[in-house]
Design a protein around this motif. Structure first.
Motif, PDB file in Angstrom:
ATOM      1  N   TYR A 298     118.068 -46.931  74.394  1.00  0.00           N
ATOM      2  CA  TYR A 298     118.106 -45.471  74.551  1.00  0.00           C
ATOM      3  C   TYR A 298     117.951 -44.736  73.215  1.00  0.00           C
ATOM      4  O   TYR A 298     117.255 -43.730  73.117  1.00  0.00           O
ATOM      5  N   ARG A 299     118.597 -45.255  72.166  1.00  0.00           N
ATOM      6  CA  ARG A 299     118.679 -44.496  70.912  1.00  0.00           C
ATOM      7  C   ARG A 299     117.467 -44.695  69.999  1.00  0.00           C
ATOM      8  O   ARG A 299     117.450 -44.197  68.871  1.00  0.00           O
ATOM      9  N   ASP A 300     116.433 -45.395  70.487  1.00  0.00           N
ATOM     10  CA  ASP A 300     115.235 -45.590  69.666  1.00  0.00           C
ATOM     11  C   ASP A 300     114.376 -44.333  69.579  1.00  0.00           C
ATOM     12  O   ASP A 300     113.456 -44.256  68.764  1.00  0.00           O
ATOM     13  N   SER A 301     114.619 -43.346  70.450  1.00  0.00           N
ATOM     14  CA  SER A 301     113.934 -42.047  70.328  1.00  0.00           C
ATOM     15  C   SER A 301     114.866 -40.946  70.818  1.00  0.00           C
ATOM     16  O   SER A 301     115.774 -41.196  71.626  1.00  0.00           O
ATOM     17  N   VAL A 302     114.655 -39.747  70.305  1.00  0.00           N
ATOM     18  CA  VAL A 302     115.485 -38.598  70.688  1.00  0.00           C
ATOM     19  C   VAL A 302     115.371 -38.329  72.184  1.00  0.00           C
ATOM     20  O   VAL A 302     116.361 -38.035  72.865  1.00  0.00           O
ATOM     21  N   LEU A 303     114.152 -38.449  72.719  1.00  0.00           N
ATOM     22  CA  LEU A 303     113.908 -38.173  74.135  1.00  0.00           C
ATOM     23  C   LEU A 303     114.767 -39.069  75.031  1.00  0.00           C
ATOM     24  O   LEU A 303     115.484 -38.584  75.916  1.00  0.00           O
ATOM     25  N   THR A 304     114.701 -40.382  74.817  1.00  0.00           N
ATOM     26  CA  THR A 304     115.436 -41.309  75.688  1.00  0.00           C
ATOM     27  C   THR A 304     116.946 -41.202  75.483  1.00  0.00           C
ATOM     28  O   THR A 304     117.714 -41.400  76.421  1.00  0.00           O
ATOM     29  N   TRP A 305     117.349 -40.863  74.264  1.00  0.00           N
ATOM     30  CA  TRP A 305     118.782 -40.681  73.979  1.00  0.00           C
ATOM     31  C   TRP A 305     119.325 -39.530  74.834  1.00  0.00           C
ATOM     32  O   TRP A 305     120.366 -39.644  75.474  1.00  0.00           O
ATOM     33  N   LEU A 306     118.587 -38.415  74.860  1.00  0.00           N
ATOM     34  CA  LEU A 306     119.041 -37.250  75.621  1.00  0.00           C
ATOM     35  C   LEU A 306     118.911 -37.448  77.132  1.00  0.00           C
ATOM     36  O   LEU A 306     119.625 -36.811  77.908  1.00  0.00           O
ATOM     37  N   LEU A 307     117.984 -38.331  77.557  1.00  0.00           N
ATOM     38  CA  LEU A 307     117.810 -38.584  78.998  1.00  0.00           C
ATOM     39  C   LEU A 307     118.633 -39.785  79.478  1.00  0.00           C
ATOM     40  O   LEU A 307     118.466 -40.235  80.614  1.00  0.00           O
ATOM     41  N   LYS A 308     119.527 -40.268  78.641  1.00  0.00           N
ATOM     42  CA  LYS A 308     120.296 -41.482  78.950  1.00  0.00           C
ATOM     43  C   LYS A 308     120.969 -41.414  80.322  1.00  0.00           C
ATOM     44  O   LYS A 308     120.900 -42.361  81.107  1.00  0.00           O
ATOM     45  N   ASP A 309     121.623 -40.289  80.636  1.00  0.00           N
ATOM     46  CA  ASP A 309     122.327 -40.160  81.917  1.00  0.00           C
ATOM     47  C   ASP A 309     121.371 -40.158  83.101  1.00  0.00           C
ATOM     48  O   ASP A 309     121.729 -40.573  84.205  1.00  0.00           O
ATOM     49  N   ASN A 310     120.153 -39.660  82.866  1.00  0.00           N
ATOM     50  CA  ASN A 310     119.190 -39.528  83.961  1.00  0.00           C
ATOM     51  C   ASN A 310     118.457 -40.836  84.271  1.00  0.00           C
ATOM     52  O   ASN A 310     117.807 -40.951  85.299  1.00  0.00           O
ATOM     53  N   LEU A 311     118.557 -41.801  83.354  1.00  0.00           N
ATOM     54  CA  LEU A 311     117.883 -43.095  83.546  1.00  0.00           C
ATOM     55  C   LEU A 311     118.947 -44.186  83.584  1.00  0.00           C
ATOM     56  O   LEU A 311     119.453 -44.610  82.556  1.00  0.00           O
ATOM     57  N   GLY A 312     119.304 -44.606  84.781  1.00  0.00           N
ATOM     58  CA  GLY A 312     120.310 -45.651  84.934  1.00  0.00           C
ATOM     59  C   GLY A 312     121.733 -45.142  84.837  1.00  0.00           C
ATOM     60  O   GLY A 312     122.677 -45.933  84.759  1.00  0.00           O
ATOM     61  N   GLY A 313     121.917 -43.814  84.867  1.00  0.00           N
ATOM     62  CA  GLY A 313     123.266 -43.247  84.727  1.00  0.00           C
ATOM     63  C   GLY A 313     123.682 -42.401  85.914  1.00  0.00           C
ATOM     64  O   GLY A 313     123.261 -42.633  87.050  1.00  0.00           O
ATOM     65  N   ASN A 314     124.491 -41.371  85.620  1.00  0.00           N
ATOM     66  CA  ASN A 314     125.055 -40.524  86.668  1.00  0.00           C
ATOM     67  C   ASN A 314     124.089 -39.390  87.017  1.00  0.00           C
ATOM     68  O   ASN A 314     124.243 -38.259  86.578  1.00  0.00           O
ATOM     69  N   SER A 315     123.070 -39.702  87.811  1.00  0.00           N
ATOM     70  CA  SER A 315     122.072 -38.682  88.158  1.00  0.00           C
ATOM     71  C   SER A 315     121.216 -39.162  89.320  1.00  0.00           C
ATOM     72  O   SER A 315     121.042 -40.367  89.525  1.00  0.00           O
ATOM     73  N   ARG A 316     120.713 -38.213  90.088  1.00  0.00           N
ATOM     74  CA  ARG A 316     119.668 -38.498  91.074  1.00  0.00           C
ATOM     75  C   ARG A 316     118.357 -38.024  90.457  1.00  0.00           C
ATOM     76  O   ARG A 316     118.192 -36.836  90.190  1.00  0.00           O
ATOM     77  N   THR A 317     117.455 -38.948  90.214  1.00  0.00           N
ATOM     78  CA  THR A 317     116.289 -38.673  89.367  1.00  0.00           C
ATOM     79  C   THR A 317     114.974 -38.844  90.124  1.00  0.00           C
ATOM     80  O   THR A 317     114.823 -39.748  90.936  1.00  0.00           O
TER      81      THR A 317
END
Length: 455
Positions: A298-317
């Protein structure tokens, strides 16, 4: 109020095929994409290989006679997101595809054909109007940022013209967040539409060979919906809070084909870096669900770091993959469809977010006390102390914001709007509701764009 059980839910993936554009028609490029229900068939331009078939949750094909319009896409994608938000679930819609494949049009649209973001905001306020009562009240807050060359900029901050970049960090309580990002209270669709319009004017846009209106930044528009339900008989009130992230990704492209040089080439490298990381995150999550636990970068780019919850986390995506039907774009279309096919395998773990505010404020106060103690103990280590002071200032700002009344928050939004208008006027731009208002003895440069949402 009891916390609901966790619900496992695969990322929903839909594909949208746009019509051939002017450039492709001039090249006499043939269409190599067709759809059959929820299946999309990609034929090799030289008919050398067997056609490739992919299945998704839905396919919208504007390149064939069975045209799909903006309302159709919203009905399939946006309606469920609104429903989930009112249940208290976090939600995310992100558009992915090559440059010029129709991402910004799908997400933002034009004044005549609104996209998912304005239609979703309109639907939220329409539902608030019907469901508000003495016992049920709603609050809506928004933020809008762009990630450009791996740096974050606030699109709703009047001072954004000075290109001030914001820090991204992992908050111990709130998870990945952007320090100092404006979170503005809004009370109507008209107010939210005005903020979106002003944010779009600030977005970094540059032309490439692929698309003369190419968005060079990732844009993230976030809506926070708070639902306050009161029980007068038992003198009790509870809250449900949901966060909706609406993401318009920058276009993926090959440097040789896009004709990018110099600064455009550097931008492309950063865009491709974040999209490559997004692909690696999607692959890791897809494999994690079928095999043993796998590291997710996740932390390899700003984009994926901020979307962490939306990808494999607490979200319906929901992922919307946009593609061109042209033979000229066969490789890019195949890459997008493979990307989308992997995303189908991601499983999120969404929970209803009930009564979080009191807990968050209490935990933030505890963190403030801990940080003050640490600053006292580390005065000699200057670098570490500065980092702690920054974290302390941000936590104190969050507590102050959460303790303000709703009326105060709405007044602040209006003040920010007036400040922005004043700043624009000082640099020679005077905006009236109907467009540009001309003043005597002043000259104007107006950025008119073939894509009306980018004017």
């Amino acid at each position: 109020m009891p916390i609901s059980p966790e619900e496992k839910d695969n990322v929903k993936v839909v594909v949208r095929v746009r019509p051939l554009n002017k450039r492709e028609n001039e090249l006499k490029s043939k269409s190599v994409v067709s759809t059959n229900g929820n299946q999309i068939i990609l034929t090799h331009p030289l008919d050398e290989k067997q056609p490739k078939t992919f299945a998704f949750d839905n396919c919208f094909n504007s390149s064939e006679t069975t045209s799909s319009d903006q309302a159709q896409v919203f009905d399939d994608v946006g309606t469920d997101v609104v429903q989930n938000a009112f249940f208290g679930y976090n939600a995310c819609i992100f558009a992915y595809g090559q440059t010029g494949s129709g991402k910004s049009y799908t997400m933002m649209g034009s004044p005549e054909n609104q996209g998912i973001i304005p239609m979703l905001c309109d639907a939220i306020f329409a539902r608030i109007e019907t469901e508000s009562s003495e016992l049920t009240q709603f609050k809506v807050e928004v933020s809008y940022m762009e990630i450009y060359n791996e740096k974050v900029r606030d699109l709703l901050d009047p001072k954004s013209s000075n290109k001030r970049n914001l820090k991204v960090r992992e908050h111990t309580i709130l998870g990945p967040m952007v320090d100092g990002l404006s979170v503005l209270a809004v009370s109507s669709f008209e107010q939210i539409a005005r903020l979106i319009d002003e944010g779009n004017k600030c977005r970094t846009v540059a032309a490439t060979n692929m698309n003369t209106e190419s968005s060079r930044s990732h844009a993230v528009f976030t809506i926070r919906l708070t639902q306050i339900v009161s029980d007068l008989q038992n003198d009790f009130s509870g809250e449900k809070v949901s966060k909706i992230s609406l993401v318009d990704l920058a276009g993926s492209e090959r440097a040789q084909k896009s004709g990018a040089v110099g600064k455009r080439l550097e931008e492309g490298a950063n865009i491709n870096k974040s999209l490559t990381t997004l692909g690696m995150v999607i692959s890791a999550l897809a494999e994690r669900n079928s095999k043993k636990e796998k590291f997710v970068p996740y932390r390899d780019s700003v984009l994926t770091w901020l979307l962490k919850d939306n990808l494999g986390g607490n979200s319906r995506t929901v992922m919307i993959a946009t593609v061109s039907p042209a033979a000229d774009n066969y490789e890019e279309t195949l890459s997008t469809l493979r990307y989308a096919d992997r995303a189908k395998k991601i499983v999120n773990h969404a929970v209803i977010n009930e009564d979080p505010n009191a807990k968050i404020i209490r935990e933030l106060r505890e963190e403030v006390d801990n940080l003050r103690q640490q600053i006292t103990e580390t005065r000699e280590r200057q670098v570490e102390t500065n980092e702690l002071r920054e974290r302390l200032a941000e936590s104190e700002r969050l507590i102050e914001m959460m303790n303000k009344s709703w009326e105060e928050r709405l007044k602040e939004t209006e003040m920010v709007y007036k400040e922005r208008q004043k700043d624009l006027a000082e640099i020679g731009i005077s905006l009236a509701e109907s467009g540009i208002k001309m003043e005597k003895n002043r000259f104007y440069l107006v950025n008119l764009n073939a894509d009306p949402s980018m004017n």
